[in-house]
Scaffold this motif. Sequence first.
Motif, PDB file in Angstrom:
ATOM      1  N   GLY A 349       0.805  -1.302   0.011  1.00  0.00           N
ATOM      2  CA  GLY A 349      -0.075   0.094   0.052  1.00  0.00           C
ATOM      3  C   GLY A 349       0.979   1.249   0.126  1.00  0.00           C
ATOM      4  O   GLY A 349       0.609   2.197  -0.674  1.00  0.00           O
ATOM      5  N   VAL A 350       1.910   1.332   0.910  1.00  0.00           N
ATOM      6  CA  VAL A 350       2.829   2.622   0.928  1.00  0.00           C
ATOM      7  C   VAL A 350       3.504   2.348  -0.539  1.00  0.00           C
ATOM      8  O   VAL A 350       3.841   3.808  -0.940  1.00  0.00           O
ATOM      9  CB  VAL A 350       3.870   2.285   2.115  1.00  0.00           C
ATOM     10  CG1 VAL A 350       4.766   3.316   1.768  1.00  0.00           C
ATOM     11  CG2 VAL A 350       3.101   2.270   3.410  1.00  0.00           C
ATOM     12  N   ALA A 351       3.992   1.518  -1.239  1.00  0.00           N
ATOM     13  CA  ALA A 351       4.418   1.573  -2.467  1.00  0.00           C
ATOM     14  C   ALA A 351       3.594   1.948  -3.497  1.00  0.00           C
ATOM     15  O   ALA A 351       4.111   2.825  -4.399  1.00  0.00           O
ATOM     16  CB  ALA A 351       5.254   0.082  -2.898  1.00  0.00           C
ATOM     17  N   MET A 352       2.422   1.668  -3.496  1.00  0.00           N
ATOM     18  CA  MET A 352       1.429   2.440  -4.616  1.00  0.00           C
ATOM     19  C   MET A 352       1.049   3.726  -4.211  1.00  0.00           C
ATOM     20  O   MET A 352       0.955   4.273  -4.951  1.00  0.00           O
ATOM     21  CB  MET A 352       0.181   1.255  -4.482  1.00  0.00           C
ATOM     22  CG  MET A 352       0.280  -0.051  -4.872  1.00  0.00           C
ATOM     23  SD  MET A 352       1.179  -0.258  -6.307  1.00  0.00           S
ATOM     24  CE  MET A 352       2.725  -0.871  -6.106  1.00  0.00           C
ATOM     25  N   THR A 353       1.098   4.209  -2.994  1.00  0.00           N
ATOM     26  CA  THR A 353       0.987   5.419  -2.641  1.00  0.00           C
ATOM     27  C   THR A 353       2.161   6.288  -3.306  1.00  0.00           C
ATOM     28  O   THR A 353       1.771   7.499  -3.805  1.00  0.00           O
ATOM     29  CB  THR A 353       0.917   5.760  -1.186  1.00  0.00           C
ATOM     30  OG1 THR A 353      -0.452   5.073  -0.665  1.00  0.00           O
ATOM     31  CG2 THR A 353       0.772   7.337  -0.722  1.00  0.00           C
ATOM     32  N   GLY A 354       3.169   5.750  -2.861  1.00  0.00           N
ATOM     33  CA  GLY A 354       4.393   6.829  -3.653  1.00  0.00           C
ATOM     34  C   GLY A 354       4.539   6.605  -4.924  1.00  0.00           C
ATOM     35  O   GLY A 354       5.097   7.568  -5.630  1.00  0.00           O
ATOM     36  N   PHE A 355       3.905   5.544  -5.547  1.00  0.00           N
ATOM     37  CA  PHE A 355       3.934   5.537  -6.955  1.00  0.00           C
ATOM     38  C   PHE A 355       3.125   6.471  -7.590  1.00  0.00           C
ATOM     39  O   PHE A 355       3.395   7.288  -8.477  1.00  0.00           O
ATOM     40  CB  PHE A 355       3.209   4.143  -7.576  1.00  0.00           C
ATOM     41  CG  PHE A 355       3.055   4.031  -9.020  1.00  0.00           C
ATOM     42  CD1 PHE A 355       3.999   4.060  -9.916  1.00  0.00           C
ATOM     43  CD2 PHE A 355       1.593   4.078  -9.511  1.00  0.00           C
ATOM     44  CE1 PHE A 355       3.386   4.160 -11.359  1.00  0.00           C
ATOM     45  CE2 PHE A 355       1.216   4.159 -10.689  1.00  0.00           C
ATOM     46  CZ  PHE A 355       2.012   4.128 -11.619  1.00  0.00           C
ATOM     47  N   GLY A 356       1.895   6.907  -6.861  1.00  0.00           N
ATOM     48  CA  GLY A 356       1.040   7.670  -7.149  1.00  0.00           C
ATOM     49  C   GLY A 356       1.566   9.264  -6.935  1.00  0.00           C
ATOM     50  O   GLY A 356       1.209  10.257  -7.805  1.00  0.00           O
ATOM     51  N   LEU A 357       2.254   9.409  -5.936  1.00  0.00           N
ATOM     52  CA  LEU A 357       2.894  10.763  -5.705  1.00  0.00           C
ATOM     53  C   LEU A 357       4.122  10.988  -6.756  1.00  0.00           C
ATOM     54  O   LEU A 357       4.225  12.164  -7.393  1.00  0.00           O
ATOM     55  CB  LEU A 357       3.526  10.695  -4.310  1.00  0.00           C
ATOM     56  CG  LEU A 357       2.648  10.583  -2.972  1.00  0.00           C
ATOM     57  CD1 LEU A 357       3.257  10.508  -1.632  1.00  0.00           C
ATOM     58  CD2 LEU A 357       1.715  11.663  -3.069  1.00  0.00           C
ATOM     59  N   ALA A 358       4.649  10.130  -7.102  1.00  0.00           N
ATOM     60  CA  ALA A 358       5.754  10.331  -7.984  1.00  0.00           C
ATOM     61  C   ALA A 358       5.088  10.635  -9.271  1.00  0.00           C
ATOM     62  O   ALA A 358       5.612  11.661 -10.203  1.00  0.00           O
ATOM     63  CB  ALA A 358       6.468   8.763  -8.488  1.00  0.00           C
ATOM     64  N   VAL A 359       3.961  10.089  -9.674  1.00  0.00           N
ATOM     65  CA  VAL A 359       3.433  10.357 -10.968  1.00  0.00           C
ATOM     66  C   VAL A 359       2.734  11.718 -10.934  1.00  0.00           C
ATOM     67  O   VAL A 359       2.915  12.682 -12.083  1.00  0.00           O
ATOM     68  CB  VAL A 359       1.917   9.442 -11.259  1.00  0.00           C
ATOM     69  CG1 VAL A 359       1.163   9.933 -12.391  1.00  0.00           C
ATOM     70  CG2 VAL A 359       2.438   8.049 -11.633  1.00  0.00           C
ATOM     71  N   GLY A 360       2.172  12.160  -9.785  1.00  0.00           N
ATOM     72  CA  GLY A 360       1.906  13.565  -9.461  1.00  0.00           C
ATOM     73  C   GLY A 360       2.822  14.702  -9.755  1.00  0.00           C
ATOM     74  O   GLY A 360       2.518  15.764 -10.086  1.00  0.00           O
TER      75      GLY A 360
END
Length: 471
Positions: A349-360
């Motif tokens: 879950g933390v990794a997918m959150t980080g993925f979304g932040l990187a995309v943003g």
Amino acid sequence: MSARRPPREGQDTVGPRPAAIVWVGSSSFRGRGVGFRPVAGSGQAAQRFRGLLADTRPLRDDNFRRLWVANIITVIGAQLTVVAVPAQIYAETGSSAYVGLTGLFGLVPLVVFGLYGGALADVFDRRTILIVTTLGLIGTSALFWLQAAVGGVDVWLLLSLFAVQQAFFAVNQPTRSALLPRLLPPELLPAANSLNMTVFQAGAIAGPLVAGALIPVLGFEWLYLVDTLTLLATLSAVVRLPPLPVIGALAGAPGLRSVVEGLAYLRGHPVLLMSFVVDIIAMVFGMPRALFPEIAHLDFGGPDEGGLVFAALFAAIPAGAVIGGVLSGWVSRIERQGLAVIWCILVWGVAMTGFGLAVGLADRWREPMLVAALLMLVVGGAADMASAAFRSSMLQAAANDSVRGRLQGVFIVVVAGGPRVADVAHGAAAAAVGTAAAAAGGGVLVVVGTVVAALAVPSFVRYRITRPATP
């Protein structure tokens, strides 16, 4: 072959101890004990590194080793067909709508026969089921080859063949997973599942790359032929298994009632039920693959028809799973498997959150954020591999042999269905709030949902197995 019983396994809060399992493993597991026994004269750093590498003790069992080696051969062939079918459909029709039907024609038999196949695996000799379904897979692959060689085949025939193939696969996989506790002692199940998943994920990376390179050169028929021939290796390994009748098998022919009874079994075993619930939370909220085409094109500047960034995004999670499998030596040393699953899903879950932040943040720092996004997917893939290994082991070790096939059928349905539900949910969310917010928000929901589930069913967190004493 003489029958031996496994070392006594620990049961914490799963419920009544399962019936005794006749373990038909064929090799001695003395040598490398739980974890890693230091080698005289080796440095501590080298010892610690070896302790991180995949635990290969399951390969000392002749039957498991033959199945695993055969799987290395066949998984590439299977992935060639997975790529070739939609590619051929598009070549025949020029329509992505027809290609999209492969999802429907694949999912329905996977769900129906995944559940029913588990019921079959709790009645009939599991070796016999594997022989029949492997022959079915060989037959459907041969028919794929034949229709491609003839040419000009109707797309509905292709889709129908694909559905039949998925039906055989859906019966084969729960049976294959359900027999592992009959081949290996309980403490080696996490390592065995990690080895199997590493091969599968490696095939998920290599297969599409090989297929993409070979289709323009050799054509579809040769890819189907390779799949047909490689399946013969699996048939050879399956035929050499010992008889595997079910202990406490159901009486009579399996039907809807036996499927319902298998589902009802979960209600009385909250730990096993939670192993499915937390996976649904992780996949439905946290699998952002439906967003990869748009992210690759709009956020990272790739071409709208795909390209390198698109391929890298799709390959990152399987690549993380392979890395996690190679460095999976630690899974055999974990006793509190329920807590380990919780931590793995939190990391996902933390990794997918980080993925979304990187995309943003890609509009400001495109190249660094692409690296960060791929890294987050790799970390998530490694965590998901470990979670799946532990959850599979819990189902295999904690359930009675008479219901294990049906539970593995449910496992197949959850694993296959969760990401497809995620595709719909993430697509709708991205249309409303954008890809970055959808991916990051999904990761946050995974963390929140997992914490709530852990608090609601503390017995899952407390679940542990007891390792046999090291001589």
